[in-house]
Design an enzyme around this catalytic site. Structure first.
Site, PDB file in Angstrom:
ATOM      1  N   ASP A  10       6.119  -3.096  -2.962  1.00  0.00           N
ATOM      2  CA  ASP A  10       4.718  -2.680  -3.058  1.00  0.00           C
ATOM      3  C   ASP A  10       4.480  -2.210  -4.494  1.00  0.00           C
ATOM      4  O   ASP A  10       5.424  -1.991  -5.254  1.00  0.00           O
ATOM      5  CB  ASP A  10       4.421  -1.537  -2.069  1.00  0.00           C
ATOM      6  CG  ASP A  10       2.971  -1.065  -2.140  1.00  0.00           C
ATOM      7  OD1 ASP A  10       2.059  -1.905  -2.095  1.00  0.00           O
ATOM      8  OD2 ASP A  10       2.731   0.153  -2.282  1.00  0.00           O
ATOM      9  N   TYR A  42      -2.328  -1.743  -8.321  1.00  0.00           N
ATOM     10  CA  TYR A  42      -2.601  -3.168  -8.491  1.00  0.00           C
ATOM     11  C   TYR A  42      -4.076  -3.516  -8.206  1.00  0.00           C
ATOM     12  O   TYR A  42      -4.589  -4.512  -8.694  1.00  0.00           O
ATOM     13  CB  TYR A  42      -1.758  -3.981  -7.506  1.00  0.00           C
ATOM     14  CG  TYR A  42      -0.312  -4.205  -7.880  1.00  0.00           C
ATOM     15  CD1 TYR A  42       0.228  -3.728  -9.073  1.00  0.00           C
ATOM     16  CD2 TYR A  42       0.511  -4.921  -7.027  1.00  0.00           C
ATOM     17  CE1 TYR A  42       1.573  -3.959  -9.390  1.00  0.00           C
ATOM     18  CE2 TYR A  42       1.837  -5.155  -7.336  1.00  0.00           C
ATOM     19  CZ  TYR A  42       2.372  -4.677  -8.517  1.00  0.00           C
ATOM     20  OH  TYR A  42       3.684  -4.923  -8.814  1.00  0.00           O
ATOM     21  N   GLY A  43      -4.701  -2.720  -7.359  1.00  0.00           N
ATOM     22  CA  GLY A  43      -5.980  -3.110  -6.762  1.00  0.00           C
ATOM     23  C   GLY A  43      -7.102  -3.363  -7.738  1.00  0.00           C
ATOM     24  O   GLY A  43      -8.040  -4.100  -7.443  1.00  0.00           O
ATOM     25  N   CYS A  74       2.293  -5.279   0.502  1.00  0.00           N
ATOM     26  CA  CYS A  74       1.123  -4.935  -0.298  1.00  0.00           C
ATOM     27  C   CYS A  74       0.082  -6.028  -0.074  1.00  0.00           C
ATOM     28  O   CYS A  74       0.345  -7.212  -0.333  1.00  0.00           O
ATOM     29  CB  CYS A  74       1.520  -4.883  -1.773  1.00  0.00           C
ATOM     30  SG  CYS A  74       0.146  -4.619  -2.909  1.00  0.00           S
ATOM     31  N   ASN A  75      -1.083  -5.632   0.408  1.00  0.00           N
ATOM     32  CA  ASN A  75      -2.151  -6.609   0.667  1.00  0.00           C
ATOM     33  C   ASN A  75      -2.607  -7.279  -0.624  1.00  0.00           C
ATOM     34  O   ASN A  75      -2.872  -8.481  -0.650  1.00  0.00           O
ATOM     35  CB  ASN A  75      -3.348  -5.909   1.307  1.00  0.00           C
ATOM     36  CG  ASN A  75      -3.057  -5.378   2.689  1.00  0.00           C
ATOM     37  OD1 ASN A  75      -3.362  -6.013   3.677  1.00  0.00           O
ATOM     38  ND2 ASN A  75      -2.449  -4.208   2.778  1.00  0.00           N
ATOM     39  N   THR A  76      -2.704  -6.483  -1.692  1.00  0.00           N
ATOM     40  CA  THR A  76      -3.221  -7.011  -2.954  1.00  0.00           C
ATOM     41  C   THR A  76      -2.263  -8.054  -3.528  1.00  0.00           C
ATOM     42  O   THR A  76      -2.680  -9.124  -3.988  1.00  0.00           O
ATOM     43  CB  THR A  76      -3.408  -5.853  -3.964  1.00  0.00           C
ATOM     44  OG1 THR A  76      -4.051  -4.753  -3.300  1.00  0.00           O
ATOM     45  CG2 THR A  76      -4.237  -6.284  -5.146  1.00  0.00           C
ATOM     46  N   CYS A 188      -4.972  -1.691   3.200  1.00  0.00           N
ATOM     47  CA  CYS A 188      -4.070  -1.408   2.078  1.00  0.00           C
ATOM     48  C   CYS A 188      -2.943  -0.575   2.663  1.00  0.00           C
ATOM     49  O   CYS A 188      -3.197   0.338   3.460  1.00  0.00           O
ATOM     50  CB  CYS A 188      -4.810  -0.628   0.993  1.00  0.00           C
ATOM     51  SG  CYS A 188      -3.737   0.107  -0.277  1.00  0.00           S
TER      52      CYS A 188
HETATM   53  N1  DGL Z   1      -0.619  -0.904  -1.340  1.00  0.00           N
HETATM   54  C1  DGL Z   1      -1.362  -1.949  -1.945  1.00  0.00           C
HETATM   55  C2  DGL Z   1      -2.108  -2.795  -0.926  1.00  0.00           C
HETATM   56  O1  DGL Z   1      -1.694  -2.877   0.200  1.00  0.00           O
HETATM   57  C3  DGL Z   1      -2.170  -1.747  -3.175  1.00  0.00           C
HETATM   58  C4  DGL Z   1      -2.437  -0.440  -3.766  1.00  0.00           C
HETATM   59  C5  DGL Z   1      -2.726  -0.591  -5.246  1.00  0.00           C
HETATM   60  O2  DGL Z   1      -1.748  -0.674  -5.989  1.00  0.00           O
HETATM   61  O3  DGL Z   1      -3.896  -0.662  -5.640  1.00  0.00           O
HETATM   62  O4  DGL Z   1      -3.081  -3.413  -1.240  1.00  0.00           O
END
Ligand code: DGL
Length: 290
Positions: A10, A42-43, A74-76, A188
């Site tokens: 992540d 990351y978002g 991590c979704n992003t 997220c």
């Molecule tokens: N935990 C991450 C997700 O599931 C992203 C969080 C981030 O770094 O902005 O999207």
């Protein structure tokens, strides 16, 4: 059967919500968790940046840790790069996460669903294809939660409280009566850790959907299909084995970070249900040299 570790990745500590589910589902597996904290969040970074980081971290886990499967927790990163990883590592079982819209549609009675996620996830082609496939079945309100993952990383209680209140308000009016939003998708992996603060705005009756358990089940399926489950991968608690040796679970999860190890250790003791070995730091330079 294979005793090689499963990689979990992540931008930071959000993937701990997935790691908890993986450890519960696969108690005999070893895990290597990489928090790319030096490059988080990351978002709000854009696809190219996130894809480059995701490919570099995966390459490192394959080359230096000989992982047998990879969970992009991590979704992003999943939205930006899972299709690239499938090309880079065609033989590696890969599991990604995406906002759980289908389970939300299945559970919502009012057909009004809010999705909290990063700006990157909500803008991605992958998410928008999923959304288009379900748009006729429910009314979705999408809320990009700038700053929330960063506040969770920093354990900034005041910031978390005010951002949760702001984003819940932006999502609509919650409740189980007709016309209200009765289902909230935590899109997220950081957000399950602030579910309590979100509840202050949504109330207790709203359904919360996250993806830890289904991702862990899918990981088990892929390991089984590739005959790589660790020996006796059944649910069991710490017990002495045939030789009388108690398996030391503190050693079954290795934590790596591109940031500060003390910060990751603190987050691990706050959020991980099972203890892990102290974190090691992997700088970008060490990663490139590995
Ligand atoms: N935990 C991450 C997700 O599931 C992203 C969080 C981030 O770094 O902005 O999207």
């Amino acid at each position: 059967m294979s005793d090689r570790p499963v990689g979990v990745f992540d931008s930071g500590i959000g993937g701990f919500s997935v790691l908890n589910a993986l450890q519960a589902e696969l108690p005999n597996e070893r895990f290597v968790y990489f928090a790319d904290t030096a490059h988080a969040p990351y978002g709000e970074r854009g696809d190219d940046y996130v894809a480059a980081r995701t490919r570099a971290v995966t390459r490192h886990l394959v080359d230096a840790h000989d992982i047998k499967a990879m969970v992009v927790a991590c979704n992003t990163a999943t939205a930006a790069a899972i299709h690239l990883l499938r090309v880079d590592h065609a033989a590696l079982p890969l599991v990604g996460v995406e906002p759980a819209l289908k389970p939300a549609v299945a559970i919502s009675r009012t057909r009004r669903i809010a999705v909290l996620a990063t700006r990157g996830t909500l803008a991605s082609a992958k998410f928008n294809a999923l959304l288009a496939s379900l748009a006729a079945q429910a009314d979705f309100s999408l809320v990009p939660c700038d700053g929330l993952a960063a506040a969770i990383e920093a354990n900034d209680a005041a910031g978390i409280a005010s951002l949760c209140a702001r984003y819940a308000a932006a999502a609509g009016t919650f409740g189980i009566a007709a016309g209200k939003v009765d289902t909230l998708v935590l899109g997220c992996t950081h957000y399950p850790f602030v579910a309590e603060q979100l509840r202050a705005s949504t109330g207790a009756e709203v359904h919360y959907i996250d993806t830890g358990a289904p991702v862990a089940q899918q990981t088990r399926r892929l390991l089984a299909a590739s005959q790589q489950l660790a020996v006796s991968a059944t649910r069991q608690e710490d017990t002495a084995d045939a030789t009388g040796t108690t398996r030391d679970r503190t050693r079954t999860t290795l934590l790596l970070t591109s940031g500060h190890s003390s910060q990751l250790d603190a987050a691990a003791s706050r959020w991980l249900l099972r203890s892990a070995a102290p974190a090691a730091v992997f700088s970008a330079a060490a990663m490139a040299a590995a």
